[in-house]
Design an enzyme around this catalytic site. Structure first.
Site, PDB file in Angstrom:
ATOM      1  N   GLU A 165       0.799  -1.232   0.000  1.00 30.84           N
ATOM      2  CA  GLU A 165       0.000   0.000   0.000  1.00 30.84           C
ATOM      3  C   GLU A 165       0.830   1.280   0.000  1.00 30.84           C
ATOM      4  O   GLU A 165       0.645   2.165   0.852  1.00 30.84           O
ATOM      5  CB  GLU A 165      -0.959  -0.027   1.202  1.00 30.84           C
ATOM      6  CG  GLU A 165      -1.871  -1.248   1.197  1.00 30.84           C
ATOM      7  CD  GLU A 165      -2.764  -1.365   2.416  1.00 30.84           C
ATOM      8  OE1 GLU A 165      -3.435  -2.416   2.550  1.00 30.84           O
ATOM      9  OE2 GLU A 165      -2.802  -0.428   3.230  1.00 30.84           O
ATOM     10  N   GLU A 270      -6.187 -10.686  -1.019  1.00 33.89           N
ATOM     11  CA  GLU A 270      -6.970 -10.436   0.213  1.00 33.89           C
ATOM     12  C   GLU A 270      -8.464 -10.371  -0.126  1.00 33.89           C
ATOM     13  O   GLU A 270      -9.181  -9.478   0.299  1.00 33.89           O
ATOM     14  CB  GLU A 270      -6.493  -9.123   0.864  1.00 33.89           C
ATOM     15  CG  GLU A 270      -4.998  -9.077   1.150  1.00 33.89           C
ATOM     16  CD  GLU A 270      -4.536  -7.820   1.861  1.00 33.89           C
ATOM     17  OE1 GLU A 270      -3.311  -7.606   1.904  1.00 33.89           O
ATOM     18  OE2 GLU A 270      -5.402  -7.062   2.383  1.00 33.89           O
TER      19      GLU A 270
HETATM   20  O1  G3I Z   1      -3.558  -7.305  19.126  1.00 33.15           O
HETATM   21  C1  G3I Z   1      -4.395  -6.301  19.640  1.00 33.15           C
HETATM   22  C2  G3I Z   1      -4.999  -6.807  20.955  1.00 33.15           C
HETATM   23  O2  G3I Z   1      -3.937  -6.946  21.905  1.00 33.15           O
HETATM   24  C3  G3I Z   1      -6.003  -5.789  21.457  1.00 33.15           C
HETATM   25  O3  G3I Z   1      -6.624  -6.305  22.618  1.00 33.15           O
HETATM   26  C4  G3I Z   1      -7.080  -5.606  20.350  1.00 33.15           C
HETATM   27  C5  G3I Z   1      -8.118  -4.600  20.796  1.00 33.15           C
HETATM   28  O4  G3I Z   1      -8.149  -3.493  20.071  1.00 33.15           O
HETATM   29  O5  G3I Z   1      -6.440  -5.112  19.138  1.00 33.15           O
HETATM   30  C6  G3I Z   1      -5.529  -6.070  18.643  1.00 33.15           C
HETATM   31  O6  G3I Z   1      -4.935  -5.544  17.520  1.00 33.15           O
HETATM   32  C7  G3I Z   1      -5.813  -5.554  16.371  1.00 33.15           C
HETATM   33  C8  G3I Z   1      -5.134  -6.403  15.278  1.00 33.15           C
HETATM   34  O7  G3I Z   1      -5.921  -6.335  14.064  1.00 33.15           O
HETATM   35  C9  G3I Z   1      -5.033  -7.854  15.689  1.00 33.15           C
HETATM   36  O8  G3I Z   1      -6.270  -8.404  15.848  1.00 33.15           O
HETATM   37  C10 G3I Z   1      -5.919  -4.125  15.869  1.00 33.15           C
HETATM   38  O9  G3I Z   1      -6.683  -3.384  16.836  1.00 33.15           O
HETATM   39  C11 G3I Z   1      -6.674  -4.093  14.535  1.00 33.15           C
HETATM   40  O10 G3I Z   1      -6.628  -2.784  13.977  1.00 33.15           O
HETATM   41  C12 G3I Z   1      -5.956  -5.028  13.536  1.00 33.15           C
HETATM   42  O11 G3I Z   1      -6.738  -5.020  12.372  1.00 33.15           O
HETATM   43  C13 G3I Z   1      -6.055  -5.585  11.248  1.00 33.15           C
HETATM   44  C14 G3I Z   1      -5.846  -4.477  10.188  1.00 33.15           C
HETATM   45  O12 G3I Z   1      -5.234  -5.069   9.020  1.00 33.15           O
HETATM   46  C15 G3I Z   1      -4.974  -3.378  10.702  1.00 33.15           C
HETATM   47  O13 G3I Z   1      -4.726  -2.484   9.704  1.00 33.15           O
HETATM   48  C16 G3I Z   1      -6.972  -6.659  10.651  1.00 33.15           C
HETATM   49  O14 G3I Z   1      -7.097  -7.747  11.580  1.00 33.15           O
HETATM   50  C17 G3I Z   1      -6.387  -7.188   9.337  1.00 33.15           C
HETATM   51  O15 G3I Z   1      -7.328  -8.041   8.708  1.00 33.15           O
HETATM   52  C18 G3I Z   1      -6.086  -6.005   8.404  1.00 33.15           C
HETATM   53  O16 G3I Z   1      -5.464  -6.507   7.224  1.00 33.15           O
HETATM   54  C19 G3I Z   1      -5.110  -5.538   6.228  1.00 33.15           C
HETATM   55  C20 G3I Z   1      -3.908  -6.075   5.486  1.00 33.15           C
HETATM   56  O17 G3I Z   1      -2.865  -6.323   6.368  1.00 33.15           O
HETATM   57  C21 G3I Z   1      -3.476  -5.127   4.405  1.00 33.15           C
HETATM   58  N1  G3I Z   1      -4.575  -4.791   3.516  1.00 33.15           N
HETATM   59  C22 G3I Z   1      -5.819  -4.361   4.139  1.00 33.15           C
HETATM   60  C23 G3I Z   1      -6.232  -5.367   5.203  1.00 33.15           C
HETATM   61  C24 G3I Z   1      -7.536  -4.910   5.836  1.00 33.15           C
HETATM   62  O18 G3I Z   1      -7.342  -3.696   6.533  1.00 33.15           O
END
Ligand code: G3I
Length: 380
Positions: A165, A270
């Site tokens: 990205e 994805e």
């Molecule tokens: O690990 C923490 C946890 O300790 C905490 O309790 C919890 C509560 O907020 O958050 C957890 O972290 C989360 C992480 O996923 C793991 O689950 C983050 O808040 C959350 O923002 C993060 O979201 C991920 C996102 O990328 C972040 O940008 C999504 O799961 C994941 O599917 C998404 O994937 C991205 C690709 O990498 C790139 N392309 C877009 C795609 C969708 O956004």
């Protein structure tokens, strides 16, 4: 007499409730029943790899149903979050390889094509990086990070999303600490470092909306520059976060044609089709308005209506017809999650919604979309 009839009705009713309850509590009976041979990976093995993004619980096989379904249906895996900088490299000189080691071991055990996601990305960066002042320090960070992470899994990870990205939707370069401190050459440098750290791995540029003409043009320009410098780049990842209201099939076809003309492998990295409305779909809506809890934005908390199940199935069917048409140019199709329950689209862009973007429902049951996709390839 009446008494026995009543008892019999009661017993039958209890049996039905018990059966429903046990199925819901123990979905694996559903999965086990699925004909093992009839799986996405087997059906498409002469076409392209079929992958899924998996989370920590699935890597550690803490979800019994996913533990059955993932190796049954998929021959490629991508780490949804555990190889990202904030997880794997939390401090300047501290790495955390626990989950990544387990991820690679899981992939090896199941003889899967293992993807690394992602080495250089402006998001999910560890906090210490934002305190880096000098370009030299940032270059040192990027060099150490790629050498250490890609180096550790050299020969084990089959493909890396080296840069993720780096473009805006108009095709220009996205502002980031990397662009700001290292200039545009950080892209070429990242691929150069990855090629040295793991000469065998395929190296991908990965992004969303790059099927759209303007952003596609920006991606082609970016890739051509790397190629012109003689630096190794093998593929382009079209993330494919699309909608039930139709992915732009013509744009996708044009991007397959144009990216493959660069001699690159193409993967849809994805894939998911959101079934819910988004703030930006609403004419005149203030996208910053907090829609959390709005029934309008979470219209199907108790199940997707059949009409939309059919629309989702048609969306996937049309997509896979296109993928099949270009099977010689497509290396991999990866779903961003295993089942609806896991999808990031339950929490984005509005928290607390119930979405239905994948082929398996929250009980790991194959949906109509799965059946339509499977029906596209002749049974062996
Ligand atoms: O690990 C923490 C946890 O300790 C905490 O309790 C919890 C509560 O907020 O958050 C957890 O972290 C989360 C992480 O996923 C793991 O689950 C983050 O808040 C959350 O923002 C993060 O979201 C991920 C996102 O990328 C972040 O940008 C999504 O799961 C994941 O599917 C998404 O994937 C991205 C690709 O990498 C790139 N392309 C877009 C795609 C969708 O956004």
């Amino acid at each position: 007499m009446k008494f026995f009839v009543r008892i019999r009705i009661l017993l039958t009713f209890t049996a039905i409730v018990f059966l429903q309850h046990s199925k819901a509590q123990n979905p694996s009976s559903v999965i086990k029943k699925t004909d093992k041979k009839a799986s996405l990976k087997n059906s498409f093995k002469n076409y392209f790899l079929i992958g899924a993004a998996i989370n920590a619980a699935q890597i550690e096989e803490k979800e019994p149903n996913a533990a059955i379904l993932i190796p049954q249906q998929f021959n490629s895996i991508t780490p949804e979050n555990i190889m990202k900088c904030e997880v794997i490299h939390p401090q300047w000189d501290k790495y955390n390889f626990d989950l990544a080691d387990k991820y690679v071991a899981y992939g090896k055990k199941n003889k899967m094509f293992i993807v690394g996601h992602t080495l250089v990305w402006h998001s999910q960066l560890s906090p210490f990086i934002n305190n880096i002042q000098s370009s030299d320090s940032l270059m040192m960070f990027m060099t150490n990070h790629i050498n250490t992470v890609a180096g550790r899994y050299a020969g084990k990870v089959n493909s890396w999303d080296v840069v993720n990205e780096a473009l805006n939707d108009d095709g220009t370069l996205r502002k980031s600490i990397f662009l700001e401190k290292l200039g545009e050459d950080y892209l070429r440098k990242a691929f150069e470092l990855a090629a040295k750290a793991d000469p065998k791995a395929e190296l991908y540029y990965n992004d969303y909306n790059i099927e759209q003409p303007k952003k596609r043009a920006g991606a082609i320009k970016l890739i051509k520059k790397i190629q012109a410098s003689g630096t190794k780049i093998d593929g382009v990842g079209i993330q494919a976060h699309w909608s039930i209201n139709g992915p732009p099939l013509q744009d996708i076809e044009n991007s397959i044609i144009e990216f493959s003309a660069l001699g690159l492998k193409i993967s849809f990295t994805e894939l998911d089709l959101t079934a819910l409305p988004n703030p930006w779909d609403l004419k005149g809506a203030d996208v910053n308005q907090n829609f959390e809890g709005s029934p309008f934005m979470n219209p199907y908390p108790n199940g997707l209506p059949d009409s939309l199940q059919r629309k989702l199935a048609k969306g996937y069917e049309d997509l896979f017809k296109l993928f099949i048409k270009y099977k010689n140019k497509i290396e991999r199709v990866t779903f961003w999650g295993v089942n609806d329950g896991q999808s990031w689209l339950n929490g984005w862009p509005i928290k607390g919604r119930t979405n239905y973007p994948l082929l398996f429902d929250s009980n790991f049951k194959p949906k109509l979309a799965y059946k339509k996709v499977m029906a596209l390839v002749p049974k062996k």
